[in-house]
Enzyme design. Structure first.
Site, PDB file in Angstrom:
ATOM      1  N   LYS A 171     -31.652 -15.058 -42.407  1.00  0.00           N
ATOM      2  CA  LYS A 171     -31.302 -16.308 -41.735  1.00  0.00           C
ATOM      3  C   LYS A 171     -32.553 -16.958 -41.154  1.00  0.00           C
ATOM      4  O   LYS A 171     -32.787 -18.156 -41.339  1.00  0.00           O
ATOM      5  CB  LYS A 171     -30.287 -16.006 -40.630  1.00  0.00           C
ATOM      6  N   CYS A 194     -27.406  10.367 -74.079  1.00  0.00           N
ATOM      7  CA  CYS A 194     -25.997  10.093 -74.367  1.00  0.00           C
ATOM      8  C   CYS A 194     -25.083  10.515 -73.224  1.00  0.00           C
ATOM      9  O   CYS A 194     -23.884  10.488 -73.340  1.00  0.00           O
ATOM     10  CB  CYS A 194     -25.581  10.765 -75.670  1.00  0.00           C
ATOM     11  N   SER A 222     -31.431  14.219 -78.169  1.00  0.00           N
ATOM     12  CA  SER A 222     -30.617  13.331 -77.353  1.00  0.00           C
ATOM     13  C   SER A 222     -30.324  14.057 -76.048  1.00  0.00           C
ATOM     14  O   SER A 222     -29.783  15.164 -76.048  1.00  0.00           O
ATOM     15  CB  SER A 222     -29.320  12.986 -78.081  1.00  0.00           C
ATOM     16  N   GLY A 246     -20.525 -11.848 -41.795  1.00  0.00           N
ATOM     17  CA  GLY A 246     -19.585 -11.566 -40.718  1.00  0.00           C
ATOM     18  C   GLY A 246     -19.729 -10.197 -40.095  1.00  0.00           C
ATOM     19  O   GLY A 246     -18.861  -9.758 -39.356  1.00  0.00           O
ATOM     20  N   TYR A 279     -33.520   4.933 -77.198  1.00  0.00           N
ATOM     21  CA  TYR A 279     -32.265   4.196 -76.983  1.00  0.00           C
ATOM     22  C   TYR A 279     -31.448   4.865 -75.879  1.00  0.00           C
ATOM     23  O   TYR A 279     -31.712   6.012 -75.503  1.00  0.00           O
ATOM     24  CB  TYR A 279     -31.437   4.151 -78.272  1.00  0.00           C
ATOM     25  N   ARG A 293     -18.112  12.324 -80.562  1.00  0.00           N
ATOM     26  CA  ARG A 293     -17.648  13.656 -80.175  1.00  0.00           C
ATOM     27  C   ARG A 293     -16.544  14.108 -81.112  1.00  0.00           C
ATOM     28  O   ARG A 293     -15.415  13.631 -81.021  1.00  0.00           O
ATOM     29  CB  ARG A 293     -17.129  13.617 -78.729  1.00  0.00           C
ATOM     30  N   HIS A 341     -13.140 -15.662 -44.206  1.00  0.00           N
ATOM     31  CA  HIS A 341     -13.705 -14.322 -44.268  1.00  0.00           C
ATOM     32  C   HIS A 341     -13.188 -13.542 -45.477  1.00  0.00           C
ATOM     33  O   HIS A 341     -13.961 -12.983 -46.255  1.00  0.00           O
ATOM     34  CB  HIS A 341     -13.357 -13.584 -42.965  1.00  0.00           C
ATOM     35  N   ARG A 386     -28.723 -19.667 -47.778  1.00  0.00           N
ATOM     36  CA  ARG A 386     -29.034 -18.376 -48.416  1.00  0.00           C
ATOM     37  C   ARG A 386     -28.584 -18.460 -49.861  1.00  0.00           C
ATOM     38  O   ARG A 386     -27.769 -19.328 -50.214  1.00  0.00           O
ATOM     39  CB  ARG A 386     -28.325 -17.224 -47.705  1.00  0.00           C
ATOM     40  N   MET A 413     -22.104  -9.127 -38.032  1.00  0.00           N
ATOM     41  CA  MET A 413     -22.530  -9.121 -36.639  1.00  0.00           C
ATOM     42  C   MET A 413     -22.208 -10.481 -36.039  1.00  0.00           C
ATOM     43  O   MET A 413     -22.185 -11.480 -36.726  1.00  0.00           O
ATOM     44  CB  MET A 413     -24.006  -8.797 -36.559  1.00  0.00           C
ATOM     45  N   ARG A 445     -28.016 -15.675 -32.650  1.00  0.00           N
ATOM     46  CA  ARG A 445     -27.432 -15.245 -33.930  1.00  0.00           C
ATOM     47  C   ARG A 445     -28.189 -14.059 -34.496  1.00  0.00           C
ATOM     48  O   ARG A 445     -29.402 -13.999 -34.400  1.00  0.00           O
ATOM     49  CB  ARG A 445     -27.508 -16.396 -34.945  1.00  0.00           C
ATOM     50  N   THR A 468     -27.269  14.162 -70.305  1.00  0.00           N
ATOM     51  CA  THR A 468     -27.626  14.237 -68.882  1.00  0.00           C
ATOM     52  C   THR A 468     -26.485  14.706 -67.985  1.00  0.00           C
ATOM     53  O   THR A 468     -26.729  15.061 -66.839  1.00  0.00           O
ATOM     54  CB  THR A 468     -28.154  12.873 -68.391  1.00  0.00           C
ATOM     55  N   ASN A 469     -25.250  14.708 -68.492  1.00  0.00           N
ATOM     56  CA  ASN A 469     -24.167  15.255 -67.655  1.00  0.00           C
ATOM     57  C   ASN A 469     -24.383  16.749 -67.450  1.00  0.00           C
ATOM     58  O   ASN A 469     -24.447  17.233 -66.325  1.00  0.00           O
ATOM     59  CB  ASN A 469     -22.799  15.036 -68.299  1.00  0.00           C
TER      60      ASN A 469
HETATM   61  P1  ADP Z   1     -22.755 -15.671 -39.592  1.00  0.00           P
HETATM   62  O1  ADP Z   1     -23.955 -14.855 -39.940  1.00  0.00           O
HETATM   63  O2  ADP Z   1     -21.567 -14.862 -39.281  1.00  0.00           O
HETATM   64  O3  ADP Z   1     -22.536 -16.783 -40.553  1.00  0.00           O
HETATM   65  P2  ADP Z   1     -24.008 -17.599 -37.856  1.00  0.00           P
HETATM   66  O4  ADP Z   1     -25.083 -17.144 -36.935  1.00  0.00           O
HETATM   67  O5  ADP Z   1     -24.478 -18.273 -39.063  1.00  0.00           O
HETATM   68  O6  ADP Z   1     -23.092 -16.347 -38.182  1.00  0.00           O
HETATM   69  O7  ADP Z   1     -23.093 -18.529 -37.009  1.00  0.00           O
HETATM   70  C1  ADP Z   1     -21.724 -18.626 -36.989  1.00  0.00           C
HETATM   71  C2  ADP Z   1     -21.300 -20.079 -36.994  1.00  0.00           C
HETATM   72  O8  ADP Z   1     -21.847 -20.779 -35.909  1.00  0.00           O
HETATM   73  C3  ADP Z   1     -21.772 -20.794 -38.224  1.00  0.00           C
HETATM   74  O9  ADP Z   1     -20.768 -21.647 -38.672  1.00  0.00           O
HETATM   75  C4  ADP Z   1     -22.957 -21.578 -37.758  1.00  0.00           C
HETATM   76  O10 ADP Z   1     -23.155 -22.717 -38.512  1.00  0.00           O
HETATM   77  C5  ADP Z   1     -22.570 -21.896 -36.330  1.00  0.00           C
HETATM   78  N1  ADP Z   1     -23.769 -22.050 -35.520  1.00  0.00           N
HETATM   79  C6  ADP Z   1     -24.724 -21.144 -35.286  1.00  0.00           C
HETATM   80  N2  ADP Z   1     -25.715 -21.634 -34.537  1.00  0.00           N
HETATM   81  C7  ADP Z   1     -25.386 -22.911 -34.253  1.00  0.00           C
HETATM   82  C8  ADP Z   1     -26.027 -23.955 -33.532  1.00  0.00           C
HETATM   83  N3  ADP Z   1     -27.190 -23.775 -32.931  1.00  0.00           N
HETATM   84  N4  ADP Z   1     -25.383 -25.134 -33.461  1.00  0.00           N
HETATM   85  C9  ADP Z   1     -24.196 -25.308 -34.066  1.00  0.00           C
HETATM   86  N5  ADP Z   1     -23.551 -24.382 -34.753  1.00  0.00           N
HETATM   87  C10 ADP Z   1     -24.132 -23.176 -34.866  1.00  0.00           C
HETATM   88 MG    MG Z   2     -23.754 -18.115 -41.030  1.00  0.00          MG
END
Ligand code: ADP
Ligand code: MG
Ligand code: MG
Length: 889
Positions: free
Chosen positions: A21, A838, A770, A100, A858, A561, A455, A337, A102, A91, A773-774
């Site tokens: 991130k 094999c 040949s 999701g 192969y 076989r 999610h 990402r 953390m 974050r 490997t098992n």
């Molecule tokens: P995750 O890794 O679970 O996606 P994020 O850190 O990206 O968590 O954030 C969760 C949500 O909060 C996301 O929708 C993100 O866009 C929003 N968010 C995070 N930081 C800010 C910010 N500074 N302003 C507005 N929205 C934010």
């Molecule tokens: Mg995010």
């Protein structure tokens, strides 16, 4: 050590240091995209935190304060200000995205004073108080570990009191009351006042994010996804100035993919919510609007979004997964990402991006995860069968593929049942990160709430599990373990089928069919065939298997076989007769019949693989495997005796006697393979003759057949030479009889440790090797596969005594050393000797890369894994250019 990087300072490529991130935010800042000012605390600091017994480095807080001052300067807002307060989000973000896994804290910096500043500055007190209640809930949950349900109770109570259903309808007084109640909940949990100093809030939040790295959810996720320390070690923390999507009708927040992650088509795909804050979309609290509608709602912002998508794709040369927020008409980016896509999406985007000249063919191949392609080879519902089943309801198609199983409404139960091998469809209103363990154990996931970026949808897609979300007509009653649609009730334990491609849920267990290979996938396979150097053959024992293998791109059979041929209904009886035969005459009569059957099988298989080599392995398992189990047989005899069926009893008793004679304490290391060939030469003679006779027939028909004969379980050159004599005499006999010269290579498996150690000797007789490997893995570890995989292997992996299951991926240090030794000494004697593999490892991408590196000719894999092997072999060739340039067999 620099602990903190402001977004204009960081190296956007250094994900290990800044987390995915943080690196993305740095890179986007560098690209002059509208990222709110902020900074990253590195993953190194996280490691220090754990080394220091969970204490932050002494200088960290002063570094943080300096950087907050920098944000103040850039935004013009003030930290802890009563008139124009600066708020931030805190974050997490590790080197690889753990969706999701953390939690993020939004609106940090609020207290009873700053909330008024925010209200005044925004001229929107409702917004300010809404932000405040969100902050306390997130802070309470992440930092103090308060259960969400406590907050939900208060929230629902307030809604009831005000007589509204939507969060957004709550008025200021309700929100103020909620804030006060929320604080009390936190104070009850900690026994302390809720922290009001923003700097103290940041400190606690940073610690909590670091703490979440070793939280149970995160650990399970890393374990399941093989995220080792070398991939991601600790999480970074991002502190980002808040931008507000919940400030009014001209504000919004959304999540989009630059291309459709379900099928790869080039359209911006995702959802947004007007007047909402980030988490609302992701958590599926409200179902979002399709991003195509943003064009009408906010045309200027949509244009900016579209331009941003283009720019990011050009830059990263990968489709992106983006988070954005629109604050009163101003567009901001909060994350980018590489998009996680299913296999269909990955393959299509690979081909498309080559056409668009974004990437070259090599990149198109290496960006794929060979293992993921398995999804394309998965089964789908049989269209002819669908009409016989009742469709129950339609939801949003979130992750394609069909899955059937029994309905289960409880996460824990689903996990348990799944672990016990029951096919389960997990049905929930919505899912949360803590439910992820159940995803792994379920065949499919069905939810009644949330959209395509909820999610459940994101996690299921990443795993390639069929998933339907947002099935709003489905009324779920988890307490009573049932769900219903218009009076039709599905109880726990009932069979259902979900089609993640159409979004339709069916009642019953619908039969599925083989998938078709799409033209995009064909293109990838064609490029891969050209790029790869190592051969890819099939483990196939039947003409049908050979045909499928060839269709999938297999070039020959690495392992046929022969014993599998005896398992057919018309043969097993004959084979048992052979084992039971009392004298050599009787036995040769049966063998003659078996020989004819084998010969005709070989003809068909060799025809199907015309032009390619077919390696035929002589009988491998011990003879008792073909006889009934002695315990069951004894029971049967007992029953027959009760019925006074004397003649049948006598017959069964003879078989039982023989089965007992043949029984072994340790069959895997017993009387099998070449050892049976030595003691029962007539069996190997029959098989060798059948191969030669098949070749005669095909040669006369001008079919280009290339059979090879391979001996299993060889441990010494003496054994091999002993069988070679039999081979020579039969070759001579058939050649004389038909007056023709016949070339059939004679080789050995290397699957006994001693064979690997004496490969130089074996190569004097063997024309090819040949690696099996098992067995080689069993022998090297002294692990009996059947026993260890069910018993202690999982615990070994959990305790990190083994990084990977050695029966899945070649153990490079141990078994790999034997392979290297075998190759080197074999080829010293016989230059350019054909050496293949094999074992089941032949279909495992990482093992294939090892085989490529070590110069094997192969790999041989089961027919359905051939496309995966072809792509993995191409990746190996592209990634290891120093390991040769010329095509191997
Ligand atoms: P995750 O890794 O679970 O996606 P994020 O850190 O990206 O968590 O954030 C969760 C949500 O909060 C996301 O929708 C993100 O866009 C929003 N968010 C995070 N930081 C800010 C910010 N500074 N302003 C507005 N929205 C934010
Ligand atoms: Mg995010
Ligand atoms: Mg073997």
């Amino acid at each position: 050590m620099k602990q903190v990087y402001f977004y204009d300072e960081g190296d956007g490529k250094n994900k290990k240091l800044l987390g995915g991130k943080g690196a993305g935010l740095c890179e986007m800042t560098r690209l002059k995209l509208p990222v709110p000012p902020g900074f990253t605390i590195t993953t190194e600091v996280c490691k220090k935190y754990y080394e220091n017994n969970k204490k932050l480095p002494k200088t960290l807080m002063s570094e943080i304060k300096k950087n907050i001052a920098k944000i103040e300067k850039k935004t013009g807002k003030k930290w802890n200000s009563k008139t124009n307060p600066l708020l931030v989000s805190v974050r997490s973000g590790a080197a690889v995205s753990m969706p999701g896994m953390m939690d993020t804290i939004l609106n940090l910096g609020l207290n009873d004073d700053t909330v008024n500043g925010l209200a005044e500055k925004s001229q929107n007190p409702r917004f300010a108080w809404d932000s405040y209640r969100r902050f306390i809930q997130l802070f309470g949950k992440v930092v103090f570990g308060v259960d969400d349900t406590e907050f939900d109770k208060v929230l629902n109570g307030a809604k009831a009191k005000q007589n509204v259903t939507e969060d957004s309808a709550l008025n200021i007084n309700s929100l103020k009351e909620i804030v006060s109640q929320y604080k009390k909940i936190c104070e009850k949990q900690t026994g302390k006042k809720f922290p009001t100093d923003p700097t103290q809030q940041v400190e606690l939040a940073v610690k909590a994010v670091f703490g979440s790295w070793m939280g149970e959810r995160a650990i399970v996720y890393r374990e399941r996804n093989n995220i080792t320390k070398s991939i991601a070690d600790g999480t970074a923390v991002n502190v980002v100035s808040m931008v507000f999507g919940n400030i009014g009708e001209d504000s919004a927040t959304g999540v989009v993919f630059t291309r459709n992650p379900g099928d790869g088509t080039k359209v911006i795909y995702g959802e947004y919510l007007i007047n909402a804050q980030g988490e609302d979309v992701v958590a599926g609290v409200r179902t979002g609007k399709l991003v195509s509608e943003l064009k009408k709602d906010m045309p200027a912002s949509y244009k900016q979004l579209a331009a941003t998508c283009e720019k990011l794709e050009k830059h990263y040369k990968e489709p992106q997964d983006i988070e954005f927020t629109i604050e009163q008409g101003t567009f901001y980016l909060l994350q980018t990402r590489n998009a996680k896509m299913n296999a269909v999406g990955m393959v299509k985007t690979s081909v498309d991006m080559v056409k668009e000249k974004l990437i070259d063919k090599n990149k198109a191949i290496t960006r794929l995860q060979a293992e993921q392609l398995e999804q394309l080879l998965h089964r789908t519902m049989d269209p002819k069968e669908i009409k016989n089943y009742k469709s129950l309801v339609k939801g949003i198609a979130a992750s394609p593929g069909a899955a059937s199983g029994i309905a289960v409404f409880d996460v824990k139960r689903a996990t348990e049942m799944g672990e016990n091998g029951v096919k389960v469809i997990l049905i929930r209103e919505e899912t949360k990160p803590e439910d992820v363990p159940a995803f792994f154990e379920s065949a499919g996931i069905l939810t009644s709430r949330g959209g395509k970026t909820s999610h459940a949808a994101v996690v299921a897609r990443g795993m390639g599990k069929p998933c339907i979300v947002g099935c709003s007509n489905l009324k779920i009653d988890s307490e009573d373990k049932q769900c219903s649609v218009d009076g039709t009730v599905v109880h726990e334990g009932d069979s259902i089928t979900i089609d993640g491609s159409s979004g339709i849920v069916y009642i019953g267990d619908i039969p599925t069919i083989e998938p078709k290979i799409t033209s995009d996938f064909k293109q990838i396979l064609e490029w891969s065939q050209k790029a790869k150097l190592i051969g890819v053959r099939a483990n196939a024992d039947t003409p049908d298997g050979a045909k499928i293998a060839r269709e999938f791109g297999g070039q020959g059979i690495g392992l046929c076989r022969t014993e599998r041929m005896f398992n057919g209904a018309d043969r097993i009886g004959l084979f048992v007769d052979m084992i039971m035969a009392e004298n050599i005459e009787e036995r040769s009569k049966v063998l003659k019949k078996l020989g004819e059957l084998q010969k005709s099988d070989f003809i068909e298989i060799l025809k199907a693989m015309e032009g390619y080599e077919v390696t035929i392995r002589l009988l491998d398992p011990p003879l008792h495997e073909f006889l009934p189990n002695p315990v069951e047989l004894a029971e049967k005899i007992h029953k027959l005796e009760l019925k006074n069926a004397t003649s049948e009893v006598n017959e069964a008793k003879i078989v039982l006697k023989r089965a007992k004679e043949l029984a072994e304490v340790n069959p895997m290391m017993g009387h099998r393979g070449v050892r049976v060939g030595v003691t029962h030469p007539e069996i190997y003679e029959m098989q060798i003759r059948a191969v030669f006779e098949a070749l005669v027939v095909l040669t006369k028909k001008k079919v280009k057949a290339h059979p090879q004969i391979m001996i299993p379980q060889i441990s010494s050159i003496e054994e091999l030479n002993h069988i070679k004599k039999i081979y020579d005499s039969i070759k001579n006999e058939v050649e004389t009889k038909h007056k023709m010269k016949l070339k059939i290579n004679f080789g050995t498996m290397i699957e006994v440790v001693r064979a690997a150690l004496t490969a130089n000797e074996l190569a004097t007789t063997a024309e090819f090797f040949s690696f099996g490997t098992n067995d080689l893995t069993q022998g090297t570890f002294s692990f009996s596969r059947e026993d260890v995989e069910g018993k202690f292997l999982p615990e070994y992996m959990e305790k990190e005594l083994l990084e990977r299951n050695p029966f899945q991926s070649i153990d490079e240090n141990g078994v790999g050393s034997l392979i290297k030794m075998g190759i080197a000494s074999g080829r010293k004697v016989r230059k350019n000797m054909e050496i293949g593999i094999c074992g089941e490892h032949g279909g495992d991408p990482s093992s294939i890369k090892f085989c490529h590196a070590e110069g094997l000719s192969y790999v041989s894999a089961s027919p359905h894994r051939i496309p995966i092997a072809v792509v993995a072999a191409a990746q190996a060739a592209i990634e290891q250019p120093k390991k040769g340039k010329s095509k191997r067999k």
